[in-house]
Design a protein around this motif. Structure first.
Motif, PDB file in Angstrom:
ATOM      1  N   ILE A 426      79.086 -81.499  26.236  1.00  0.00           N
ATOM      2  CA  ILE A 426      79.643 -82.715  25.554  1.00  0.00           C
ATOM      3  C   ILE A 426      79.467 -84.157  27.353  1.00  0.00           C
ATOM      4  CG2 ILE A 426      80.907 -81.226  24.081  1.00  0.00           C
ATOM      5  CD1 ILE A 426      82.899 -81.372  25.393  1.00  0.00           C
ATOM      6  N   ASP A 428      78.034 -86.086  27.675  1.00  0.00           N
ATOM      7  CA  ASP A 428      77.415 -87.514  26.579  1.00  0.00           C
ATOM      8  C   ASP A 428      78.868 -88.052  26.161  1.00  0.00           C
ATOM      9  OD1 ASP A 428      75.116 -87.846  28.366  1.00  0.00           O
ATOM     10  OD2 ASP A 428      73.812 -87.614  27.081  1.00  0.00           O
ATOM     11  N   ARG A 429      79.196 -87.068  25.320  1.00  0.00           N
ATOM     12  CA  ARG A 429      80.640 -87.483  24.545  1.00  0.00           C
ATOM     13  C   ARG A 429      81.740 -87.436  25.515  1.00  0.00           C
ATOM     14  NH1 ARG A 429      77.381 -83.385  21.546  1.00  0.00           N
ATOM     15  NH2 ARG A 429      77.523 -83.874  19.348  1.00  0.00           N
ATOM     16  N   ARG A 433      83.634 -91.682  26.230  1.00  0.00           N
ATOM     17  CA  ARG A 433      84.872 -91.850  25.605  1.00  0.00           C
ATOM     18  C   ARG A 433      85.700 -92.726  27.107  1.00  0.00           C
ATOM     19  NH1 ARG A 433      88.001 -90.043  21.618  1.00  0.00           N
ATOM     20  NH2 ARG A 433      86.347 -89.070  19.648  1.00  0.00           N
ATOM     21  N   PRO A 643      79.220 -78.272  21.785  1.00  0.00           N
ATOM     22  CA  PRO A 643      79.671 -79.557  21.051  1.00  0.00           C
ATOM     23  C   PRO A 643      79.866 -79.320  19.659  1.00  0.00           C
ATOM     24  CG  PRO A 643      77.009 -79.900  22.360  1.00  0.00           C
ATOM     25  CD  PRO A 643      77.885 -78.328  22.499  1.00  0.00           C
ATOM     26  N   TYR A 646      83.621 -79.047  20.058  1.00  0.00           N
ATOM     27  CA  TYR A 646      84.522 -80.605  20.420  1.00  0.00           C
ATOM     28  C   TYR A 646      83.872 -81.464  19.500  1.00  0.00           C
ATOM     29  CZ  TYR A 646      84.608 -84.639  22.498  1.00  0.00           C
ATOM     30  OH  TYR A 646      85.269 -85.715  23.144  1.00  0.00           O
ATOM     31  N   ASP A 647      83.012 -81.339  18.576  1.00  0.00           N
ATOM     32  CA  ASP A 647      83.856 -82.356  17.475  1.00  0.00           C
ATOM     33  C   ASP A 647      84.351 -81.963  16.109  1.00  0.00           C
ATOM     34  OD1 ASP A 647      81.975 -83.718  18.538  1.00  0.00           O
ATOM     35  OD2 ASP A 647      80.124 -82.560  17.714  1.00  0.00           O
TER      36      ASP A 647
END
Length: 813
Positions: A426, A428-429, A433, A643, A646-647
């Motif tokens: 994660i 890149d996520r 942010r 991922p 997390y989402d």
């Protein structure tokens, strides 16, 4: 040359000689130092030999303090002069940040007992009348610094060891090292074979090649360093004293007197040249590399501006040769990862300074099992498997460390060479942010999340991250926060003897029932805190262990090395396999309930228990724990499923105003809660008695170190120090304000009575907080003393309980 020894040291430079000397003085005289050429014939002999006390690390300062004392006195013991020249030294500050750093270091050196003074430009020119100081704000004067002739110092240390029975084997090339079936080490040389209990790699620039013989990747890269000596200068002849050595951050260079000449040693700030990454020929002795003045010419021009007589000086000699560098410029001293009784004592970029201290503390470690200082920043296992000597990380970081030799690294500031190495799925996520990244053991971890993506403007005072971190803390405390804790160590210990094994290793009793969690500490035989772990019992013979990521190799070794013959115990390192997401805050249960069918009620999932459940369809080891002191769970799960978990959590958290928080906020909240941290409050030279960990020690079990801890406990108030938690009356200005960071001196009536270990501004409680070790007479709540913060004395008051949630109601909610 004897054919058996207690210890064999490979390498006869300052590091190996320092260890030989101190091992002999600790009583290990059945020791052989093997050197392929003559003493100091590698990189030691061509060093400039500068010996600074000034360094931004408390424990490294303790190391540096050993050399000048030893070099100045060793002639009395051996009849050989240690090459010591006591000139003092002055480091120049040309920015406000450097001035703040000087004030911080001055306080830290007071703890060590090192004399240091901030002096103005006019006083600097009293020592160096022909120096231009027009851009200098202050100088840091350490009058007991100096320099030593490297070959003389090395020879004197070896003689001091040989007088006690240690042996030197010169002109003896090591060709193989092999681990024998009985656990000892075989050292094959061109002059014969030695079998030893302990093997030490002190081979300097050759350390990676020697390590490769045992299957080790030693994270050292050699970088070419040049210095020059001028023809005699009339201005130097006119001085009837040796002026202090100068370290100049503007020019990235040092200067000292060499008879009537000037010695100038630049560290290039760009395009430094590495050497011997693919190997160095074994037959090189007293060798140098070809001078390349074009490489350092910009710095020489700047040096001429600093010392105008240098502009017209002739050059008498140029010294150019490789010097070892690690990815963080700290030396390697301690056990090699994954190897029993194979030690490293190498990688110093200023080995003439650090050889005696490294030798002293490694000798203590080898002989007694622990040292008198915290050696975590010296332990070779602080580097992960990403730091091999031929890899991008080690090479680019060594070059960057060389470039930055005289620059000031401000709190929280990062270097980006060789990065990223390890990112979780994660990355890149989180980056989208506004994550501001730090590197820890090769992993990228968010420090905080910048709303507009702007980077931190680092400072020894409050930075632009201050209010952002405040919002992360408030959001977590008032609603909920989400943190990616993947960069933590994870182990499974299984087998019929797993419970008994862990009971023997840990000071706290293991959980009696499945699902129980214990915070526990692993101690040395002398009672020192070697490690801190959270242990979850997943079954009668299955335990799940977590610790800080920087301790991964250390803790894995400690566990494996303590499995006794015949024990049914298996240690599996699952650090790379599992990810961790933490949800904490008063709405954590509501958020998780939306994505799991598991019963998360207080009756269904008690505090300090763990269960294997599914969250958003992802199998998790769910632990009801929170390092920030709130209701919360950690979800340990397959890293490839990170991922989707997390989402799901982000979506479930959105209606509740869940925030993301990073390591800055986590540190703030753990200090607000009064939670101690491994590496700051908890270190190897401290026992659970001084660290006030009584509730985590079960004296009914026969754990390693128990006798030592009981003996310390029996002393009552007759111990050197005790850990306290306090509020500090700091400067609260939003720009100039500053908090304790650790290693600030503590005074009462001008008497040094302790030091801080960590501190922060508590955004939730509106107080500046700190942990500190003080003399036992200052432990009682309400007691006051003064902390020196950047040169200003600030009143601190001992608190009786944590500033946040002293009744511990929130984690139990």
């Amino acid at each position: 040359m004897r054919d058996e020894a207690q210890a064999v040291i490979i390498g006869g430079g300052a590091m190996g000689a320092g260890l030989l000397y101190f091992l002999a003085h600790e009583g290990w005289t059945d020791t052989v130092l093997v050197e392929k050429g003559e003493l100091s014939s590698g990189s030691t002999w061509h060093a400039a030999g500068l010996i600074p006390h000034f360094i931004g690390s408390l424990n490294m300062a303790k190391c540096h303090a050993v050399a000048p004392e030893l070099y100045a006195s060793i002639e009395d013991e051996t009849g050989l002069h240690g090459g010591w020249h006591g000139t003092g030294a002055i480091r120049l500050a040309i920015t406000d940040d450097q001035v703040d750093w000087f004030r911080y270091v001055q306080g830290m050196l007071e703890i060590v007992g090192v004399e240091g003074h901030l002096i103005g430009p006019d006083e600097i020119t009293k020592y160096w009348p022909f120096m231009d100081v027009s851009d200098v704000k202050v100088g840091f004067h350490t009058p007991n610094d100096g320099w030593s002739d490297p070959s003389s110092a090395t020879a004197a240390m070896v003689k001091g060891a040989r007088q006690l029975g240690a042996e030197l084997a010169k002109n003896t090339l090591v060709t193989e090292t092999n681990r024998l079936a009985d656990g000892r080490w075989e050292v094959i040389t061109d002059k014969g074979r030695i079998v030893c209990d302990h093997l030490v790699n002190a081979a300097g620039c050759y350390a990676p090649q020697v390590g490769a013989m045992a299957g080790l990747e030693v994270p050292i890269v050699s970088v070419i360093h040049q210095y020059l000596i001028t023809e005699p200068l009339e201005e130097m002849k006119a001085l009837d004293y040796d002026p202090p050595i100068i370290r100049d951050p503007r020019v990235s260079s040092y200067y000292r007197r060499e008879i009537d000449s000037l010695l100038v040693g630049p560290y290039e700030t760009a395009n430094a040249q590495i050497y011997g990454v693919d190997g160095i020929e074994w037959d090189k002795h007293f060798y140098l590399t070809p001078p390349d003045l074009d490489q350092i010419m910009p710095h020489l021009v700047d040096a001429g501006d600093r010392i105008p007589p240098f502009q017209e000086a002739g050059i008498k000699k140029v010294i150019s040769g490789p010097i070892t560098h690690t990815p963080d410029s700290g030396y390697l001293m301690g056990p090699a990862p994954g190897h029993d009784n194979y030690w490293l004592c190498c990688g110093a970029s200023i080995g003439v300074t650090q050889g005696p201290g490294a030798g002293k503390f490694l000798a203590q470690w080898m002989v007694h099992g622990q040292t008198e200082v915290n050696v975590a920043e010296m332990d070779p296992r602080r580097f992960g498997d990403h730091a091999g000597p031929k890899g991008r990380y080690a090479i680019e970081r060594a070059i960057e460390e060389y470039h930055e030799m005289y620059q000031t690294l401000r709190p929280g500031e990062q270097r980006f060479a060789g990065r990223p190495q390890k990112v979780d799925p994660i990355y890149d996520r989180l980056d989208a942010r506004g994550a501001q990244w730090m590197e820890v053991f090769g992993w990228e971890r968010p420090q905080y999340f910048s709303p507009d993506g702007s980077p931190e403007q680092h400072s020894f005072r409050r930075s632009n991250a201050f209010e952002v971190v405040a919002e992360e803390c408030r959001g977590t405390r008032e609603r909920a926060g989400l943190a990616d804790l993947t960069a933590f160590s994870k182990f499974e210990v299984t087998g019929a003897d797993a419970a008994a094994f862990l009971d023997r290793l840990t000071a706290n009793r293991m959980p009696a029932g499945d699902g129980g969690i214990r915070l526990t500490h692993l101690l040395t035989a002398l009672g020192g805190i070697e490690a801190e772990m959270t242990v979850t019992r997943l079954g009668p013979d299955r335990f799940y262990l977590n610790s800080g990521i920087t301790m991964q190799f250390h803790d894995r070794d400690w566990l494996n090395h303590h499995i006794e013959p015949g024990e049914d115990v298996t240690v599996a390192d699952r650090t790379e396999e599992l990810a961790i997401l933490a949800v904490a805050g008063p709405r954590a249960r509501d958020i998780l309930t939306a994505v799991t069918g598991a019963d998360l009620s207080n009756d269904g999932f008690r505090w300090l228990t763990g269960r294997e459940i599914e969250v958003a369809g992802v199998p998790c080891i769910a632990l009801r724990v929170s390092y920030v002191g709130e209701l919360g769970w950690e979800l340990h799960h397959p890293i490839e499923r990170l991922p989707e978990l997390y989402d799901a959590l982000v979506a479930a958290g959105e209606p509740h105003g869940m925030v993301h928080y990073g390591s800055y906020a986590m540190n703030v909240m753990r200090i607000e809660k009064g939670y101690k941290a491994m590496g700051s409050e908890l270190t190897t030279e401290i026992t659970p008695v001084e660290a006030d960990l009584g509730r985590f020690v079960d004296y009914s079990t026969d754990f390693i170190g128990r006798a030592a801890v009981e003996a310390r406990l029996a002393k009552g108030e007759d111990i050197d120090m005790i850990l306290v938690y306090c509020e500090v009356d700091t400067d609260r200005d939003p720009i100039t304000g500053n908090e304790c960071r650790g290693n600030e001196p503590i005074y009462h009536d001008d008497e040094l009575v302790g030091l801080t270990t960590s501190g922060t501004w508590g955004h939730t409680v509106g107080k500046s907080l700190a942990f500190a070790y003080v003399q036992p007479g200052y432990r009682r709540p309400g007691t006051t003393f003064e902390v020196s913060l950047l040169g200003q004395r600030r009143t601190a008051t001992v608190l009786a309980e944590p500033a946040h949630d002293p009744g511990n109601e929130k984690p139990r909610a």
